[in-house]
Structure formats: structure tokens, C-alpha cells
Design a protein around this motif. Structure first.
Motif, PDB file in Angstrom:
ATOM      1  N   ARG A 548      49.440 -13.412 -81.628  1.00  0.00           N
ATOM      2  CA  ARG A 548      48.072 -13.219 -81.377  1.00  0.00           C
ATOM      3  C   ARG A 548      48.194 -11.813 -81.883  1.00  0.00           C
ATOM      4  O   ARG A 548      46.632 -11.861 -82.259  1.00  0.00           O
ATOM      5  CB  ARG A 548      47.909 -13.215 -80.148  1.00  0.00           C
ATOM      6  CG  ARG A 548      48.133 -12.288 -78.727  1.00  0.00           C
ATOM      7  CD  ARG A 548      47.860 -12.650 -77.467  1.00  0.00           C
ATOM      8  NE  ARG A 548      48.431 -11.047 -76.519  1.00  0.00           N
ATOM      9  CZ  ARG A 548      48.244 -10.785 -75.750  1.00  0.00           C
ATOM     10  NH1 ARG A 548      46.308 -10.463 -76.541  1.00  0.00           N
ATOM     11  NH2 ARG A 548      48.357  -9.934 -74.591  1.00  0.00           N
ATOM     12  N   PHE A 549      49.111 -10.535 -81.615  1.00  0.00           N
ATOM     13  CA  PHE A 549      48.983 -10.024 -82.646  1.00  0.00           C
ATOM     14  C   PHE A 549      48.878  -9.597 -84.127  1.00  0.00           C
ATOM     15  O   PHE A 549      48.180  -8.875 -84.243  1.00  0.00           O
ATOM     16  CB  PHE A 549      49.757  -8.603 -81.180  1.00  0.00           C
ATOM     17  CG  PHE A 549      49.426  -7.921 -79.928  1.00  0.00           C
ATOM     18  CD1 PHE A 549      48.728  -7.322 -80.176  1.00  0.00           C
ATOM     19  CD2 PHE A 549      50.196  -8.932 -79.287  1.00  0.00           C
ATOM     20  CE1 PHE A 549      48.409  -6.626 -78.331  1.00  0.00           C
ATOM     21  CE2 PHE A 549      50.242  -8.156 -78.036  1.00  0.00           C
ATOM     22  CZ  PHE A 549      49.119  -7.400 -77.129  1.00  0.00           C
ATOM     23  N   VAL A 550      49.526 -10.638 -84.522  1.00  0.00           N
ATOM     24  CA  VAL A 550      49.795 -10.614 -85.677  1.00  0.00           C
ATOM     25  C   VAL A 550      48.571 -11.016 -86.460  1.00  0.00           C
ATOM     26  O   VAL A 550      47.852 -10.582 -86.724  1.00  0.00           O
ATOM     27  CB  VAL A 550      50.860 -11.279 -86.185  1.00  0.00           C
ATOM     28  CG1 VAL A 550      50.907 -11.744 -87.527  1.00  0.00           C
ATOM     29  CG2 VAL A 550      51.986 -10.340 -85.715  1.00  0.00           C
ATOM     30  N   ARG A 551      47.891 -11.815 -85.554  1.00  0.00           N
ATOM     31  CA  ARG A 551      47.064 -12.334 -85.788  1.00  0.00           C
ATOM     32  C   ARG A 551      45.639 -11.599 -85.742  1.00  0.00           C
ATOM     33  O   ARG A 551      44.318 -11.802 -86.000  1.00  0.00           O
ATOM     34  CB  ARG A 551      46.430 -14.113 -85.136  1.00  0.00           C
ATOM     35  CG  ARG A 551      47.610 -15.052 -85.444  1.00  0.00           C
ATOM     36  CD  ARG A 551      46.864 -16.511 -84.684  1.00  0.00           C
ATOM     37  NE  ARG A 551      47.035 -16.362 -82.796  1.00  0.00           N
ATOM     38  CZ  ARG A 551      48.206 -16.284 -82.201  1.00  0.00           C
ATOM     39  NH1 ARG A 551      48.819 -17.130 -82.870  1.00  0.00           N
ATOM     40  NH2 ARG A 551      47.686 -15.935 -80.881  1.00  0.00           N
ATOM     41  N   ARG A 552      45.681 -10.072 -84.451  1.00  0.00           N
ATOM     42  CA  ARG A 552      44.218  -9.698 -84.379  1.00  0.00           C
ATOM     43  C   ARG A 552      44.530  -9.041 -85.692  1.00  0.00           C
ATOM     44  O   ARG A 552      43.293  -8.544 -85.749  1.00  0.00           O
ATOM     45  CB  ARG A 552      44.765  -9.658 -83.276  1.00  0.00           C
ATOM     46  CG  ARG A 552      43.273  -8.114 -82.573  1.00  0.00           C
ATOM     47  CD  ARG A 552      43.796  -7.396 -81.153  1.00  0.00           C
ATOM     48  NE  ARG A 552      44.650  -8.672 -80.678  1.00  0.00           N
ATOM     49  CZ  ARG A 552      44.542  -8.167 -78.848  1.00  0.00           C
ATOM     50  NH1 ARG A 552      44.721  -7.034 -78.870  1.00  0.00           N
ATOM     51  NH2 ARG A 552      44.470  -8.850 -78.526  1.00  0.00           N
ATOM     52  N   ILE A 553      45.533  -8.142 -85.522  1.00  0.00           N
ATOM     53  CA  ILE A 553      45.467  -7.373 -86.623  1.00  0.00           C
ATOM     54  C   ILE A 553      45.171  -8.225 -88.575  1.00  0.00           C
ATOM     55  O   ILE A 553      44.436  -7.300 -89.318  1.00  0.00           O
ATOM     56  CB  ILE A 553      47.350  -6.864 -87.143  1.00  0.00           C
ATOM     57  CG1 ILE A 553      47.460  -6.064 -86.051  1.00  0.00           C
ATOM     58  CG2 ILE A 553      47.387  -5.631 -88.464  1.00  0.00           C
ATOM     59  CD1 ILE A 553      48.348  -5.522 -85.778  1.00  0.00           C
ATOM     60  N   LYS A 554      46.055  -9.348 -88.568  1.00  0.00           N
ATOM     61  CA  LYS A 554      45.434  -9.617 -89.919  1.00  0.00           C
ATOM     62  C   LYS A 554      43.795  -9.843 -89.703  1.00  0.00           C
ATOM     63  O   LYS A 554      43.188  -9.696 -90.711  1.00  0.00           O
ATOM     64  CB  LYS A 554      46.301 -11.072 -90.361  1.00  0.00           C
ATOM     65  CG  LYS A 554      47.301 -11.347 -90.237  1.00  0.00           C
ATOM     66  CD  LYS A 554      48.400 -12.421 -90.408  1.00  0.00           C
ATOM     67  CE  LYS A 554      50.021 -12.059 -91.014  1.00  0.00           C
ATOM     68  NZ  LYS A 554      50.364 -13.437 -91.211  1.00  0.00           N
ATOM     69  N   GLY A 555      43.445 -10.290 -88.806  1.00  0.00           N
ATOM     70  CA  GLY A 555      41.943 -10.127 -88.690  1.00  0.00           C
ATOM     71  C   GLY A 555      40.755  -9.407 -88.779  1.00  0.00           C
ATOM     72  O   GLY A 555      39.883  -9.503 -89.480  1.00  0.00           O
ATOM     73  N   LYS A 556      41.511  -8.032 -88.340  1.00  0.00           N
ATOM     74  CA  LYS A 556      40.730  -7.193 -88.376  1.00  0.00           C
ATOM     75  C   LYS A 556      40.628  -6.302 -90.138  1.00  0.00           C
ATOM     76  O   LYS A 556      39.431  -5.765 -90.288  1.00  0.00           O
ATOM     77  CB  LYS A 556      41.583  -5.858 -87.437  1.00  0.00           C
ATOM     78  CG  LYS A 556      41.505  -6.089 -86.571  1.00  0.00           C
ATOM     79  CD  LYS A 556      42.380  -4.791 -85.662  1.00  0.00           C
ATOM     80  CE  LYS A 556      41.551  -4.897 -83.809  1.00  0.00           C
ATOM     81  NZ  LYS A 556      42.349  -3.659 -83.101  1.00  0.00           N
ATOM     82  N   THR A 557      41.959  -6.859 -90.667  1.00  0.00           N
ATOM     83  CA  THR A 557      42.241  -6.162 -91.923  1.00  0.00           C
ATOM     84  C   THR A 557      41.527  -6.723 -93.213  1.00  0.00           C
ATOM     85  O   THR A 557      41.440  -7.163 -94.466  1.00  0.00           O
ATOM     86  CB  THR A 557      43.043  -5.359 -92.204  1.00  0.00           C
ATOM     87  OG1 THR A 557      43.978  -6.229 -91.570  1.00  0.00           O
ATOM     88  CG2 THR A 557      43.131  -4.157 -91.490  1.00  0.00           C
ATOM     89  N   GLY A 558      42.071  -7.955 -93.091  1.00  0.00           N
ATOM     90  CA  GLY A 558      41.696  -9.874 -94.204  1.00  0.00           C
ATOM     91  C   GLY A 558      43.130  -9.498 -94.273  1.00  0.00           C
ATOM     92  O   GLY A 558      44.375  -8.704 -94.404  1.00  0.00           O
ATOM     93  N   SER A 559      43.590 -11.036 -95.331  1.00  0.00           N
ATOM     94  CA  SER A 559      45.303 -11.412 -95.485  1.00  0.00           C
ATOM     95  C   SER A 559      44.752 -11.142 -96.779  1.00  0.00           C
ATOM     96  O   SER A 559      46.093 -11.131 -97.287  1.00  0.00           O
ATOM     97  CB  SER A 559      45.734 -12.782 -94.554  1.00  0.00           C
ATOM     98  OG  SER A 559      44.829 -13.171 -94.573  1.00  0.00           O
ATOM     99  N   CYS A 560      43.976 -10.448 -97.274  1.00  0.00           N
ATOM    100  CA  CYS A 560      44.192 -10.930 -99.409  1.00  0.00           C
ATOM    101  C   CYS A 560      44.441  -9.177 -99.792  1.00  0.00           C
ATOM    102  O   CYS A 560      44.450  -9.021-100.771  1.00  0.00           O
ATOM    103  CB  CYS A 560      43.243 -11.469 -99.537  1.00  0.00           C
ATOM    104  SG  CYS A 560      41.840 -13.370 -99.122  1.00  0.00           S
TER     105      CYS A 560
END
Length: 711
Positions: A548-560
Motif C-alpha cells: 500500500r505504501f508503494v501504491r501511495r507513493i506512485k499515486g502521489k507522483t505518477g508512474s510515467c
């Protein structure tokens, strides 16, 4: 093979004898697998069958040692190990079928680092004693902290233990239930464990070949069984000597096998965490009596989170296994933490992995370090903390005073934090409007004895809060305190933690507590830039952080974003704070940080209190018992062990009663048998009685007396 009376057609008198079928299973020689008719006498001990087997072997010119064999009674689910007892005293009748089987059998054990190893374990002794013997072989001190549990499946977390037992009772034929982890009902069927709580496979009936041993995948070691059943070997085929075994267990692979990863169960709610405690084996019963058979899989885990005398010089294996269990507890989200704390844990894991391939400084040998440490502890206890160090006044009572922000939460009321002048002295917290009002009556007086102290820190928001829950007549009264700076937070948090344990500011451990809190906070500060080039390492955030922390950090900054992921960059920024730690120091810091989490060491159980309609959570920790809200986890009431007078179980109704100084608490456990709760409480009481004595022996009799639940 069933054998009836030897004098068929005639009544049996008290002196007549009849046959008892003994099936010899797992004998060293294939020609000795036939059933044996044993002449039974009322006054003859059961060692007679063993003597007859020995005589039969000699007649066939077969040199066999039966000393490791004993009689197992499948119908009663019990061992006949008391050689001086007669078969009559055991209740063995004419139609009884017994198995003459080795006591030491192969058990597949998963260690805390998720590696599998095959051991020769005594299935006839109590589980506690079997764990003690295994830990001695592994080189792990203080085996009383560990126990066996059965592998969990995701299906176990879908319903409560009490509901499953009710369904078993309604569907079982003739009221017979299979032996289970948390039941004392005799196993009257041929069901056995297949390595999980879902018991769908049965054991082989007597006279049929044993099932093929489980083949261990990569990363699994086997015991050397070439010497037969007469000895209990302590070597591994792939490892030469105890030193190599210790070296292997002191360093674990960075990533476990696919089989180990597939066995991981991730709880999603507090109720799921409570249901996981159903897997613990009963320490007072043997492994065999709890449905475990040869080649089954059990998990070896640290059960009691009270680690005594962790010494890097002696506990390399123990420290590594504790670190691994803590690591997977955090990655599987069995314990909650903040984002900054998760990044700190990820950084420490990265440092451990980097140090695995580096030469480590040798630890000092000899007793000089122990003597110096003892002298330092004596000096600290005599001098006390720096708060109490007032020259020329040995009667001075230390006091902590400062301006803090305060709020007392109330329902349906929005109130903000207001500054007050606080003083902490003699386990009492006093609050004044200002420092000039200390001569008058305080606005609030809070008795800190028995309170619950929970950190509320978010470094990125400069929030240094303390949640204080104080026992009251109607439950726990909640207070919120805010500090302005880190050093202020460290001083007050240390003072409140000691007060919750009944210790004042004069205690010698105050300074160490302040330093520990300060170090814990400093590791959570991200560096301006990583000291390691992200391109030079292949880091998968999923191996270092909970999903869930990996998803949260990706969600804050974007994965592209091109290049290394933001999660990797943040892990490396956090790693800059711990880059100078050695392998052992990094593991110890990880363990200390894990122990600092609010939910550390709390075993949860869903219970229903007598006279209450609603279900609640019961939390059992190393020093207290808590009533908790099952949805939020908030503490409803807390009892310390030093206020507990007795705890016992009504085995007929499966209710447990805990007697405290102010009240009695009676409840039934829904997610596990009440014996599990009883054993947790008794185990922590037993661990609290340990002393720093090098010659102290493990008192297993006292352990069983405190945890067994039998008069």
C-alpha cells in the motif's frame, strides 16, 4: 488388524489375558512390518511388547535398536510413554489397536526467515520441550520466546474459530472431531495434518506404506538420517558442523523461494490479525497429539515479543531471525506504521543487504565487555538520570516542565490545541494556564500510572504529538499533547513512557530512552540527495516496502516519470541516514524501530465479554491486557499485569476469567481457543520472572504450570 480375546467363547476373568493388536510402523527393516499379537496382563507394564519385538528381531538375526520407539494409540490420540504404567491403567482394551512407532520423526520447519529445513523432532514430548531441543540445535538462546504454529491459508481468515468448531460438531459423525490445534478432544479418526489448518488429507492406515516425504525445494536442508532411528543427529547433509550451520542461519537470502512467498497470508483488518492466532500449537501437548504427522510442515516463530538479553556476541542467529520475522511482519502489514517509518525500514533493509557481501568487524571475545557493561549499568543506576542530578541535594525529586499544546477530544465538538504549562513529577502530570500559576491549583491533574502512550508523529508535517490514554472508572480517558520540536518531544515521550511502566524521571533508563527516541526520529529524516546512484542498484520497491505504501507513493507522483522510480529515490534518500551501520547494527536498529511502533507485540483476539452484547478485541502484550474497539483499535480499557491476581479457564464452557484488583473479567474467545489466550498471559508472566544470571536454567515445569491451565 483387530485381534479379539485369545480364549474365544469363554468368559474373561481378572487373570486371563487377551490379544492387543500392535502395528509396527516405520520400522528400520521392511521384514518387520507385520502386525504383532501381544499377550496382555493387568499387572504387566507396556514395556513387554517392546521386549517381544526385540526378541523377535534377534530370532531373525536383525540388529535393531528400539529405544526410540513407543506405543501410539490412534483412537485415543495419545502416547503410551510411561513404561511403568500397565495397559489397564491406560485403559487399553481387547480391541485396541496400537502403533509401535519412532518418537523422533522428520518435521519440515519453516524458520522466521521463510527458509524450510527438515529436522528430526521428538513427536512424543510436549511442544515446548520440542522447541527447546530444536533451538538448541539451531544455536538460538532463550527458546522460551518461540513456539510452533501451523501454516495459515487465506480461508482461515474468512471465519472465526468458534464458528468452524460449531460446524464441525454439527457435521461430525458420532460427535467425533479430528485433533485440532486448539482443542483437547481426542482424535478418534485417522485424520492427520497435511501441513495446514485445512485438514483434508488422512494419515496412512496401519499396514500401508508411508507416504512419500515432502521434497524440499531450493533453500531447504535435510537432516542426516543415515544412522537409523537410534540416534538424533544434529548435523545437516549440506552443512559441515555447527559453525557452518550458525553462519548460514545468521545470514538469510534477500528473497525467499516462490513456495515461501505463496504461503504468506496478508491480513487486511484487525479481525484478520486476530484470526491468525488460531494457528499456535498448544505448548502443553505433544506435536503428534495436535494432528501433526511425519513430513508435515510447521512454522517456527517468535511468539512472545519480549526479547531478553540480545547480545550480538552470542545471538547472531537469534538477532537475524528476529529481524527477519519483524521484516516480514512489516512487509505483510501485520503491524501498522507511517510512511516515514516505512521508508526508514526500507532503508535499513537495504543497508542489511549491502552489508551482507562486506567484511564485518569482529566482535570482542572474552568477558571484559560483559564486566564493563555491568559496571556501566551499576553506575547509571546509582547516578540516575541527568534530570535528577542536582549537586548537594540527594533528596531532590526530578521534574520536567515546559509549554506544550493540549486538547481533550470530545464527541461532536471541534476544539483546537491550546498552550498550557505542564509539569511531570512522581508519575503525575499537572497542567497550568501559565508558568506563573504553578503555585496555585492546576487546571488538570493526570495520574500516569497504568496509562497508554502512543506516538502521533508525522515528520514531513512537523507534527510531534503524543496520544495519552489514562485509566478511568468508565474506561480510558484520552488526551492529546503536541510538542513544538523534536528534542522536546523526545524528553516528554521518554518521561511518559517510563511513567506508564511505573518509573519516575529519577530512573536510570530515562537518558537512554531519550537517546533512543531521538535516534529513531533522526533516521526518518530524508537526506537532500541519495549517496548511492539509483542507476547502480537494482531495487524493486515491493521487496522493501508494504504494497500500500508503494501504491501511495506512485499515486502521489505518477508512474510515467522516466528513470528510477520515485519510491527507489526516496528509499535511497532515507538510506543516507543509515549508510554507516554495520550488518548487526542495522539489524538491531530495525528491531528497535519495530519495537517502537504503537502496535508492537500485541496479540489480538476477538472475544465476547459475559453480560455484553457486542464483540470486542482483546489485546495481550508483554506487560498489559487491553480491551479494544474491533473497528478502530482504540483502547477501551487497560489492565497491567501487576494488578492481576489470577487467571483461569472453565474448560466445560470454554470461558476464561481474569481476576484484577478492581474487577473480574469473564469472556469467551471467538477467534481461537481460550487456551491460546491463557498461554499468552502465562507465557508473559513467565518471561517477566527471568533474571540476569548466567547459570539460570530454563524452568520448564514453571512454564507449564503458568501456561498449561490444568490444576
Amino acid at each position: 488388524m483387530k485381534v479379539g480375546p485369545s480364549c474365544r467363547g469363554s468368559p474373561l476373568s481378572a487373570r486371563e489375558d487377551w490379544g492387543v493388536a500392535v502395528s509396527k510402523v516405520q520400522c528400520p527393516a521392511s521384514e518387520c512390518t507385520r502386525g504383532l499379537l501381544v499377550r496382555r496382563y493387568e499387572a504387566r507394564t507396556w514395556s513387554g511388547p517392546r521386549d517381544r519385538l526385540q526378541e523377535s528381531s534377534h530370532r531373525r538375526d536383525i540388529a535393531l535398536d528400539w529405544s526410540d520407539h513407543a506405543l501410539w494409540w490412534p483412537k485415543k490420540n495419545m502416547w503410551l510413554t510411561h513404561t511403568r504404567s500397565t495397559l489397564d491403567q491406560y485403559g487399553v482394551g481387547a480391541a485396541a489397536e496400537l502403533e509401535f512407532t519412532p518418537m523422533h520423526k522428520t518435521l519440515r520447519v519453516q524458520l522466521p526467515d521463510l527458509r524450510y529445513m527438515d529436522f528430526r523432532v521428538d513427536f512424543s514430548v510436549k511442544t515446548f520441550n520440542a522447541v527447546v531441543s530444536l533451538c538448541k540445535e539451531l544455536g538460538v538462546r532463550h527458546p522460551e520466546e518461540l513456539s510452533f504454529c501451523k501454516p495459515l491459508t487465506s480461508g482461515v481468515l474468512k471465519s472465526n474459530y468458534a464458528e468452524k468448531m460449531q460446524k464441525k460438531k454439527s457435521t461430525a459423525k458420532n460427535g467425533a472431531l479430528p485433533a485440532d490445534t486448539n482443542t483437547f478432544i481426542a482424535n478418534k479418526s485417522q485424520n492427520s495434518s497435511n501441513g495446514s489448518l485445512d485438514r483434508t488429507l488422512g494419515s496412512n492406515p496401519p499396514g500401508t506404506p508411508n507416504r512419500t516425504p515432502i521434497s524440499s525445494p531450493g533453500g531447504t536442508w535435510h537432516h542426516n538420517m543415515s544412522n537409523g532411528y537410534s540416534s538424533h543427529n544434529t548435523t545437516l547433509d549440506s552443512i559441515d558442523g555447527a559453525e557452518d550451520l550458525s553462519a548460514s542461519l545468521a545470514k538469510s537470502p534477500s528473497h525467499p523461494t516462490e513456495e515461501a512467498m505463496s504461503s504468506i497470508v496478508r491480513p487486511k483488518t484487525l479481525l484478520d490479525r486476530a484470526r491468525m492466532n488460531v494457528a499456535w500449537l498448544d505448548s502443553s501437548l505433544s506435536i503428534m497429539e495436535q494432528g501433526v504427522r511425519e513430513f508435515s510442515t510447521l512454522l517456527l516463530r517468535f511468539k512472545f515479543m519480549s526479547f531478553y538479553d540480545l547480545n550480538p556476541k552470542y545471538d547472531a542467529v537469534r538477532i537475524n531471525q528476529i529481524y527477519e520475522q519483524a521484516r516480514w511482519a512489516i512487509l505483510n502489514e501485520e503491524i501498522d506504521c507511517t510512511e516515514e517509518e516505512m521508508l526508514m525500514f526500507a532503508a535499513l533493509q537495504l543497508q542489511v543487504n549491502l552489508q551482507m557481501s562486506q567484511p564485518q568487524p569482529e566482535l570482542a571475545n572474552g568477558g571484559e565487555d560483559d564486566i564493563e557493561r555491568a559496571l556501566s549499568e551499576l553506575q547509571m543506576s546509582l547516578e540516575g538520570s541527568h534530570v535528577s542530578s542536582t549537586p548537594g541535594d540527594i533528596m531532590h525529586v526530578p521534574e520536567l516542565a515546559d509549554t506544550l499544546k493540549f486538547m481533550k477530544p470530545r464527541r461532536f465538538t471541534l476544539k483546537g490545541f491550546k498552550p498550557y504549562w505542564f509539569t511531570c513529577r512522581d508519575l503525575t502530570l499537572r497542567m497550568y494556564k501559565s508558568s506563573e500559576d504553578t503555585g496555585g491549583d492546576p487546571v488538570e491533574v493526570i495520574n500516569l500510572r497504568g496509562c497508554e502512550v502512543t506516538p502521533d508523529v508525522v515528520i514531513s508535517q512537523q507534527r510531534y504529538g503524543i496520544k495519552l490514554e489514562v485509566p478511568a472508572a468508565d474506561g480510558m480517558t484520552e488526551y492529546l499533547i503536541r510538542c513544538s520540536k523534536e528534542d522536546q518531544y523526545a524528553r516528554w515521550m521518554a518521561a511518559l513512557r517510563l511513567a506508564s511502566k511505573g518509573k519516575s524521571l529519577a530512573d536510570s533508563s530515562y537518558d537512554g530512552e531519550v537517546k533512543s527516541i531521538t535516534a529513531f526520529l533522526s533516521m526518518q529524516h530524508p537526506a537532500p540527495a541519495p549517496v548511492i546512484n539509483p542507476e547502480s542498484l537494482e531495487i524493486q520497491p515491493e521487496h522493501y516496502m508494504a504494497p500500500r505504501f508503494v501504491r501511495r507513493i506512485k499515486g502521489k507522483t505518477g508512474s510515467c516519470i522516466p528513470g528510477p522510480s520515485v519510491a527507489v529515490t526516496r528509499i535511497l534518500e532515507a538510506h543516507a541516514n543509515v549508510k554507516d551501520l554495520s550488518l548487526v547494527d542495522a539489524k538491531m536498529q530495525f528491531i528497535r524501530a519495530w519495537q517502537s511502533l504503537p502496535e508492537y507485540g500485541i496479540a489480538l483476539f476477538l472475544v465476547k465479554h459475559m453480560g455484553h452484547k457486542h464483540e470486542e478485541l482483546l489485546g495481550v502484550a508483554f506487560n498489559r491486557i487491553m480491551r479494544m474497539d474491533p473497528k478502530t483499535g482504540d483502547h477501551i480499557k487497560t489492565w497491567r499485569y501487576n494488578t492481576m491476581k489470577a487467571w483461569n479457564v472453565n474448560w466445560e464452557t470454554r470461558h476464561m476469567m481474569i481476576q484484577f484488583e478492581e474487577e473480574n473479567v469473564v469472556f469467551s474467545c471467538l477467534t481461537a481457543d481460550c487456551k491460546v489466550v491463557h498461554e499468552f498471559i502465562g507465557g508473559y508472566i513467565f518471561l517477566s520472572m527471568r533474571a540476569k544470571d548466567a547459570n539460570q536454567n530454563l524452568n520448564d515445569e514453571l512454564f507449564h504450570k503458568l501456561t498449561g491451565g490444568w490444576v
